[in-house]
Motif scaffolding. Structure first.
Motif, short mmCIF file in Angstrom:
data_model
loop_
_atom_site.label_atom_id
_atom_site.label_comp_id
_atom_site.label_asym_id
_atom_site.label_seq_id
_atom_site.Cartn_x
_atom_site.Cartn_y
_atom_site.Cartn_z
N ARG A 55 26.19 6.10 90.87
CA ARG A 55 26.37 4.83 90.14
C ARG A 55 27.07 3.86 91.07
N THR A 56 26.47 2.71 91.28
CA THR A 56 27.04 1.71 92.18
C THR A 56 27.10 0.36 91.50
N GLY A 57 27.81 -0.54 92.10
CA GLY A 57 27.88 -1.91 91.60
C GLY A 57 29.07 -2.14 90.69
N GLU A 58 29.20 -3.37 90.30
CA GLU A 58 30.32 -3.78 89.46
C GLU A 58 29.92 -3.78 87.99
N ASP A 59 30.90 -3.50 87.14
CA ASP A 59 30.70 -3.66 85.70
C ASP A 59 31.29 -5.01 85.32
N VAL A 60 30.53 -5.79 84.58
CA VAL A 60 30.97 -7.13 84.19
C VAL A 60 31.05 -7.19 82.67
N PHE A 61 32.19 -7.62 82.17
CA PHE A 61 32.44 -7.73 80.74
C PHE A 61 32.75 -9.18 80.41
N ASP A 62 32.05 -9.71 79.42
CA ASP A 62 32.33 -11.06 78.94
C ASP A 62 33.57 -10.99 78.06
N LEU A 63 34.63 -11.65 78.48
CA LEU A 63 35.88 -11.59 77.73
C LEU A 63 35.76 -12.21 76.34
N ASN A 64 34.77 -13.09 76.14
CA ASN A 64 34.54 -13.66 74.82
C ASN A 64 33.97 -12.64 73.85
N GLU A 65 33.32 -11.61 74.38
CA GLU A 65 32.69 -10.60 73.53
C GLU A 65 33.55 -9.36 73.33
N LEU A 66 34.58 -9.22 74.15
CA LEU A 66 35.46 -8.05 74.02
C LEU A 66 36.46 -8.26 72.90
N GLY A 67 36.84 -7.15 72.31
CA GLY A 67 37.93 -7.18 71.33
C GLY A 67 39.24 -7.03 72.08
N ARG A 68 39.99 -6.04 71.70
CA ARG A 68 41.27 -5.77 72.34
C ARG A 68 41.06 -4.99 73.64
N ILE A 69 42.01 -5.12 74.55
CA ILE A 69 41.97 -4.37 75.80
C ILE A 69 43.26 -3.56 75.92
N PHE A 70 43.09 -2.25 76.14
CA PHE A 70 44.23 -1.33 76.24
C PHE A 70 44.20 -0.59 77.57
N VAL A 71 45.37 -0.07 77.94
CA VAL A 71 45.51 0.81 79.09
C VAL A 71 46.23 2.07 78.61
N PHE A 72 45.62 3.23 78.84
CA PHE A 72 46.24 4.51 78.49
C PHE A 72 46.15 5.42 79.70
N GLY A 73 47.20 6.21 79.93
CA GLY A 73 47.10 7.12 81.05
C GLY A 73 48.35 7.91 81.30
N ALA A 74 48.30 8.68 82.37
CA ALA A 74 49.40 9.55 82.75
C ALA A 74 49.29 9.91 84.22
N GLY A 75 50.41 10.26 84.81
CA GLY A 75 50.42 10.76 86.17
C GLY A 75 51.32 9.96 87.09
N LYS A 76 51.61 10.56 88.22
CA LYS A 76 52.44 9.89 89.22
C LYS A 76 51.73 8.65 89.74
N GLY A 77 52.47 7.59 89.90
CA GLY A 77 51.92 6.35 90.44
C GLY A 77 51.21 5.48 89.42
N MET A 78 51.08 5.96 88.20
CA MET A 78 50.31 5.19 87.21
C MET A 78 51.04 3.95 86.73
N HIS A 79 52.36 3.89 86.90
CA HIS A 79 53.06 2.67 86.56
C HIS A 79 52.61 1.53 87.47
#
Length: 166
Positions: free
Chosen positions: A66-90
């Motif tokens: 899989r190559t290339g960029e993913d493009v998201f129209d911010l007008n069509e998106l709802g909420r945006i979240f970040v979830f995760g864990a691990g060293k360096g993730m801050h």
């Protein structure tokens, strides 16, 4: 201006082969700058013309299916979240927060005790490494709670680093 990571450079380069020591500290600083999760994340995501662009050909492994960029129209998106864990993730979370600014809804990460945190919208829980502790479990519980009620047009960045297997 990049962060200075070798805090005692002056002491290290003040004696012996001064020129050689200066070169070595410069090389080490450049290596740490290149490996910084914040910088690499900032190179992977950007906002242009109300579009969120995720990806960078410089980071694609050779032969990737899989190559290339993913493009998201911010007008069509709802909420945006970040979830995760691990060293360096801050550092990854901070880069996403800085890139998305007020477009980011929030999120939560589990990071190791002692990490310096400068996050405004993404919460954090400290946990042990390499063996998980109550903090790890509490952070995971918080992430699970935040995912309830997600909608189809919500976007989630899932970030994981070394230590996430704990």
């Amino acid at each position: 201006m990049p962060d200075i990571r070798i805090l005692n450079q002056e002491k290290i380069t003040s004696h012996g082969n001064i020129r050689g020591r200066q070169h070595v500290t410069a090389i080490l600083e450049a290596a740490m700058e290149a490996a910084d999760p914040y910088n690499n994340t900032r190179n992977l995501i950007r906002v242009e013309n109300n579009k969120l662009i995720v990806g960078n050909p410089d980071f694609e492994p050779s032969g990737s299916p899989r190559t290339g960029e993913d493009v998201f129209d911010l007008n069509e998106l709802g909420r945006i979240f970040v979830f995760g864990a691990g060293k360096g993730m801050h550092r990854v979370a901070k880069a996403i927060e800085d890139t998305l600014d007020d477009r980011l809804t929030g999120g939560h990460i589990v990071i190791k005790y002692g990490d310096e945190v400068d996050l405004k919208k993404i919460g954090h829980t400290f946990g042990a490494h390499p063996a998980p502790d109550e903090g790890c479990a509490a952070g995971c519980q918080r992430i699970l709670e935040m995912t309830r009620g997600m909608k189809e047009n919500d976007l989630v960045f899932t970030i994981a680093g070394s230590g996430v297997s704990s």
